[in-house]
Design a protein around this motif. Structure first.
Motif, PDB file in Angstrom:
ATOM      1  N   LYS A 134       0.527  -1.204   0.240  1.00 11.09           N
ATOM      2  CA  LYS A 134       0.125  -0.192  -0.415  1.00 11.09           C
ATOM      3  C   LYS A 134       0.409   0.905  -0.034  1.00 11.09           C
ATOM      4  CE  LYS A 134      -2.958  -1.033   3.361  1.00 11.09           C
ATOM      5  NZ  LYS A 134      -3.819  -0.794   4.621  1.00 11.09           N
ATOM      6  N   LEU A 135       2.278   1.341   0.603  1.00  7.25           N
ATOM      7  CA  LEU A 135       2.472   2.032   0.723  1.00  7.25           C
ATOM      8  C   LEU A 135       3.410   2.458  -0.261  1.00  7.25           C
ATOM      9  CD1 LEU A 135       4.139   4.586   2.403  1.00  7.25           C
ATOM     10  CD2 LEU A 135       6.265   2.464   2.704  1.00  7.25           C
ATOM     11  N   ILE A 136       3.673   1.443  -1.143  1.00  5.96           N
ATOM     12  CA  ILE A 136       4.742   1.624  -2.302  1.00  5.96           C
ATOM     13  C   ILE A 136       3.864   2.196  -3.366  1.00  5.96           C
ATOM     14  CG2 ILE A 136       5.350   0.444  -4.485  1.00  5.96           C
ATOM     15  CD1 ILE A 136       6.908  -1.373  -2.232  1.00  5.96           C
ATOM     16  N   ARG A 137       2.345   1.596  -3.372  1.00  6.64           N
ATOM     17  CA  ARG A 137       1.426   1.849  -4.271  1.00  6.64           C
ATOM     18  C   ARG A 137       0.967   3.859  -4.157  1.00  6.64           C
ATOM     19  NH1 ARG A 137      -2.930  -1.587  -4.908  1.00  6.64           N
ATOM     20  NH2 ARG A 137      -1.441  -2.935  -5.631  1.00  6.64           N
ATOM     21  N   PHE A 138       0.556   3.995  -2.292  1.00 10.93           N
ATOM     22  CA  PHE A 138       0.081   5.550  -2.246  1.00 10.93           C
ATOM     23  C   PHE A 138       1.754   6.304  -2.866  1.00 10.93           C
ATOM     24  CE2 PHE A 138      -0.527   9.009  -0.137  1.00 10.93           C
ATOM     25  CZ  PHE A 138       0.169  10.223   0.685  1.00 10.93           C
ATOM     26  N   GLN A 139       3.403   5.916  -2.902  1.00 11.52           N
ATOM     27  CA  GLN A 139       4.084   6.700  -3.748  1.00 11.52           C
ATOM     28  C   GLN A 139       3.938   6.484  -4.577  1.00 11.52           C
ATOM     29  OE1 GLN A 139       7.383   4.487  -1.742  1.00 11.52           O
ATOM     30  NE2 GLN A 139       7.293   5.450   0.386  1.00 11.52           N
ATOM     31  N   PHE A 140       3.483   5.678  -5.915  1.00 10.12           N
ATOM     32  CA  PHE A 140       3.799   5.382  -7.000  1.00 10.12           C
ATOM     33  C   PHE A 140       2.668   6.487  -7.278  1.00 10.12           C
ATOM     34  CE2 PHE A 140       4.017   4.259 -11.019  1.00 10.12           C
ATOM     35  CZ  PHE A 140       3.001   4.277 -11.524  1.00 10.12           C
ATOM     36  N   LEU A 141       1.427   6.316  -7.217  1.00  4.38           N
ATOM     37  CA  LEU A 141       0.458   7.686  -7.020  1.00  4.38           C
ATOM     38  C   LEU A 141       0.726   8.988  -6.918  1.00  4.38           C
ATOM     39  CD1 LEU A 141      -3.337   5.796  -6.273  1.00  4.38           C
ATOM     40  CD2 LEU A 141      -2.325   6.505  -8.280  1.00  4.38           C
ATOM     41  N   SER A 142       0.495   9.789  -5.610  1.00  3.21           N
ATOM     42  CA  SER A 142       1.779  10.240  -5.616  1.00  3.21           C
ATOM     43  C   SER A 142       2.954  10.841  -6.357  1.00  3.21           C
ATOM     44  CB  SER A 142       2.670   9.997  -4.208  1.00  3.21           C
ATOM     45  OG  SER A 142       2.132   9.792  -3.022  1.00  3.21           O
ATOM     46  N   LEU A 143       3.905  10.576  -6.913  1.00  2.00           N
ATOM     47  CA  LEU A 143       4.798  10.899  -7.718  1.00  2.00           C
ATOM     48  C   LEU A 143       4.085  10.542  -8.883  1.00  2.00           C
ATOM     49  CD1 LEU A 143       7.864  11.258  -7.742  1.00  2.00           C
ATOM     50  CD2 LEU A 143       7.792   8.647  -7.800  1.00  2.00           C
ATOM     51  N   LEU A 144       2.665  10.195  -9.472  1.00  2.37           N
ATOM     52  CA  LEU A 144       2.703  10.268 -10.397  1.00  2.37           C
ATOM     53  C   LEU A 144       2.091  11.540 -10.644  1.00  2.37           C
ATOM     54  CD1 LEU A 144       1.211   8.787 -13.431  1.00  2.37           C
ATOM     55  CD2 LEU A 144      -0.594   7.669 -11.851  1.00  2.37           C
ATOM     56  N   SER A 145       1.209  11.798  -9.390  1.00  3.48           N
ATOM     57  CA  SER A 145       0.391  12.815  -9.670  1.00  3.48           C
ATOM     58  C   SER A 145       1.157  14.224  -9.282  1.00  3.48           C
ATOM     59  CB  SER A 145      -0.502  13.349  -8.617  1.00  3.48           C
ATOM     60  OG  SER A 145      -0.429  14.303  -7.382  1.00  3.48           O
ATOM     61  N   HIS A 146       2.936  14.268  -9.231  1.00  2.88           N
ATOM     62  CA  HIS A 146       3.081  15.595  -9.178  1.00  2.88           C
ATOM     63  C   HIS A 146       3.959  16.233 -10.673  1.00  2.88           C
ATOM     64  CE1 HIS A 146       6.726  17.616  -8.615  1.00  2.88           C
ATOM     65  NE2 HIS A 146       7.474  17.114  -8.484  1.00  2.88           N
ATOM     66  N   GLU A 147       3.699  13.965 -11.338  1.00  2.00           N
ATOM     67  CA  GLU A 147       4.402  14.257 -12.795  1.00  2.00           C
ATOM     68  C   GLU A 147       3.281  15.276 -13.403  1.00  2.00           C
ATOM     69  OE1 GLU A 147       7.581  13.863 -14.328  1.00  2.00           O
ATOM     70  OE2 GLU A 147       8.078  13.297 -11.851  1.00  2.00           O
ATOM     71  N   LEU A 148       2.358  14.713 -13.406  1.00  5.18           N
ATOM     72  CA  LEU A 148       1.124  15.256 -14.270  1.00  5.18           C
ATOM     73  C   LEU A 148       1.249  16.396 -14.159  1.00  5.18           C
ATOM     74  CD1 LEU A 148      -1.351  12.276 -14.449  1.00  5.18           C
ATOM     75  CD2 LEU A 148       0.188  12.871 -16.328  1.00  5.18           C
ATOM     76  N   LYS A 149       0.621  16.656 -12.943  1.00  7.97           N
ATOM     77  CA  LYS A 149       0.499  18.431 -12.307  1.00  7.97           C
ATOM     78  C   LYS A 149       1.930  19.194 -12.936  1.00  7.97           C
ATOM     79  CE  LYS A 149      -0.457  17.991  -8.086  1.00  7.97           C
ATOM     80  NZ  LYS A 149      -0.839  18.486  -6.561  1.00  7.97           N
ATOM     81  N   SER A 150       3.077  18.663 -13.331  1.00  3.73           N
ATOM     82  CA  SER A 150       4.371  19.616 -13.480  1.00  3.73           C
ATOM     83  C   SER A 150       3.578  20.077 -14.811  1.00  3.73           C
ATOM     84  CB  SER A 150       5.237  19.499 -13.628  1.00  3.73           C
ATOM     85  OG  SER A 150       5.958  18.612 -12.027  1.00  3.73           O
ATOM     86  N   PRO A 151       3.687  19.359 -16.323  1.00  4.55           N
ATOM     87  CA  PRO A 151       3.413  20.337 -16.971  1.00  4.55           C
ATOM     88  C   PRO A 151       2.231  21.044 -17.230  1.00  4.55           C
ATOM     89  CG  PRO A 151       3.165  17.479 -17.162  1.00  4.55           C
ATOM     90  CD  PRO A 151       3.154  17.993 -16.281  1.00  4.55           C
ATOM     91  N   LEU A 152       1.119  21.255 -16.501  1.00  2.00           N
ATOM     92  CA  LEU A 152       0.030  21.475 -16.207  1.00  2.00           C
ATOM     93  C   LEU A 152       0.775  22.449 -16.080  1.00  2.00           C
ATOM     94  CD1 LEU A 152      -2.896  18.981 -15.653  1.00  2.00           C
ATOM     95  CD2 LEU A 152      -2.347  20.199 -18.327  1.00  2.00           C
ATOM     96  N   ASN A 153       1.228  22.837 -14.177  1.00  2.00           N
ATOM     97  CA  ASN A 153       1.678  23.992 -14.104  1.00  2.00           C
ATOM     98  C   ASN A 153       2.623  24.999 -14.746  1.00  2.00           C
ATOM     99  OD1 ASN A 153       0.096  23.678 -11.924  1.00  2.00           O
ATOM    100  ND2 ASN A 153       2.342  22.664 -10.652  1.00  2.00           N
TER     101      ASN A 153
END
Lengths: 383, 131
Positions: free
Chosen positions: A147-166
């Motif tokens: 669960k922790l790994i999945r959480f970290q992955f999703l958090s990372l993913l969210s950051h990677e998607l938000k960066s280009p949008l920002n």
């Protein structure tokens, strides 16, 4: 030595001291574990006191007689269930009837030792219940880690998607407020960059879908005898325009035909990823060397470049999800950061290995070895 | 008066471009860095304000950089503005974080995407408070 708090509930003092004697010098272990479990015995002669002890000090294991004054063992079990404690219980009982056994089992007792029991019988049952406890806890721990790994992955993913949008939104705001003047040409660079970032986002999403397909094992595999040389040549053609732009020359050393049983798309992904990295991270007028070899038991794919290279620190991080080496040299190089993760996962499907050698400013060398299995157990893409 | 130097630290080159465009257009001069490490290296250029992204090499890079800047003798009072993505990975409440200078010794924060007016206002406020 991990000590397991063991509560023994029996109204007969002889039984309690007997169990104490047997278990206090006993230990349970697995060959792969460094330390064995030992038992710290706590005693009680009735159900009500037992429940108090359970509530207060949370034993790891409970040995429970059924015939107790006031409250039956099966009722103690019922109360334990209401407390949601998940403590494994071994029933020790002399009035063993099928009815009681069924009741106890329904209420969650793990195993039974009927009285009278020999020391060996008690030790055997204790072995079982201890290993059951250990496995349950390990499984829980792994799920939590997952669960922790999945959480970290999703958090990372969210950051990677938000960066280009920002980035794109920020550029648009500057244009909206005409912060760089009235002339459209001042905004050209920003518009180009915005288009690039959006392209990057699209690639990221595509890579992500591929990645999740491999991760979840739902990718259909089409394993056939294919020619690796052919695929390598095609990957080089694909990357040729980018290479030309940078003045990078690609050299390939291959057998006329290199046959290997594989899924064509998977091998294409590997080559496209390694080739595109070799060109992207290369120096202008640099070189890329691709060597394919048949070693009978396995095949090897080598891709080396004369590029910016990596430090040992950077190499260690390399296969993580969304890892893109970020330093001043890679400033303008785009990528989703999933390419190598996918390549690694695919390599693992073939029981293969990837090795990296790299020197900053000199270049990097990726060597893949994929074994040939004579007695092939074809893996599903389950990981 | 506007001989003010602003240090920008962000691992996204486009955000650097955006900030540079807004700030230089407003008359400030800009020093840029792409990582916590580079940010510390550029500190001797004596910026008057620092704008730091939160997530760079690691999720904590921005916070760590803010703390390390504050530890340096000439920069204990350097105004620090944090740049954050809404609902950042860390889920940190910035008001709470800033109220504890051992955790986040920053003076203000603004959220991406960057609103040019908001950025300039925030900078002016920080400069005024400094005097």
């Amino acid at each position: 030595m991990p000590r397991l708090k063991t509560l023994v509930v029996d109204d007969e003092p002889g039984i309690r001291s007997g169990i104490n004697r047997i278990l206090r010098n006993y230990s349970v272990g697995y060959p792969f574990l460094d330390e064995d479990f030992t038992f710290e015995i706590v005693e009680s002669d009735n159900g009500i006191e037992a429940l108090e002890i359970i509530k207060k000090s949370k034993p790891d294991i409970v040995l429970l007689d059924n015939k107790l004054p006031g409250m039956d063992g099966v009722d103690v079990l019922e109360h334990m269930n209401n407390l949601n404690l998940e403590i494994p219980v071994m029933m020790i009982t002399s009035y063993a009837s099928l009815e009681i056994a069924v009741k106890a089992t329904k209420r969650g007792a793990y195993n039974f030792v009927p009285k009278p029991f020999t020391p060996q019988e008690l030790k055997s049952a204790t072995d079982n219940i201890t290993k059951h406890l250990f496995l349950k806890r390990m499984t829980k721990k792994l799920h939590e880690e997952e669960k922790l790994i999945r959480f970290q992955f999703l958090s990372l993913l969210s950051h990677e998607l938000k960066s280009p949008l920002n980035a794109v939104e920020s550029y648009l705001k500057i244009m909206q407020y005409k912060q760089a003047g009235e002339n459209i040409s001042s905004y050209k660079e920003m518009i180009d960059r915005s288009v690039d970032r959006l392209k990057g986002m699209r690639n990221l999403i595509t890579d992500l879908l591929d990645f999740t397909k491999y991760e979840s094992g739902t990718k259909q595999r089409d394993l056939k005898n294919i020619d690796i040389t052919e695929i390598a040549k095609r990957a080089i053609d694909t990357v040729e325009p980018l290479a030309k732009q940078k003045g990078v020359k690609i050299f390939i050393d291959y057998p006329k035909k290199l046959l290997y049983i594989a899924d064509k798309t998977e091998i294409e992904i590997i080559f496209n990823n390694l080739m595109s990295n070799a060109v992207k991270y290369n120096k202008p007028a640099g070189k890329v060397n691709v060597v394919l070899k048949d070693h009978i038991d396995y095949i090897s794919i080598l891709v080396e470049d004369t590029g910016i290279g990596m430090t040992n620190e950077e190499i260690e991080k390399l296969f993580g999800e969304f890892v893109r080496i970020k330093n001043i040299k890679t400033k303008n190089i785009s990528g989703s950061g999933l390419g190598l993760s996918i390549t690694k996962k695919i390599t693992e499907l073939y029981n293969g290995e990837i090795k990296i050698a790299s020197k900053p400013e000199e270049g990097s060398k990726f060597t893949l070895s994929l074994p040939r299995n004579i007695n092939k157990t074809i893996k599903t893409s389950q990981l | 008066m506007k001989n003010v130097k602003i240090l920008i630290v962000d691992d996204d080159t486009d955000i650097i471009t955006v900030l540079k465009a807004i700030l230089e257009n407003a008359g400030y001069s800009v020093i840029t860095a792409l990582s916590k490490k580079e940010g510390l290296e550029k500190l001797p250029e004596k910026p008057d304000i620092a704008i730091l992204d939160v997530i760079m090499e690691t999720n904590q890079a921005g916070f760590e950089l803010a703390r390390e800047i504050r530890k340096k003798p000439d920069y204990e009072k350097l105004p620090i503005l944090m740049l954050t993505s809404v609902g950042d990975v860390t889920g940190v409440n910035f008001q709470a974080a800033m109220s504890d200078p051992d955790w986040l010794p920053a003076d203000a924060y603004i959220e991406k995407p960057i609103e040019p007016d908001e950025l300039l206002e925030e900078i002016e406020t920080l400069l005024q408070n400094r005097e």
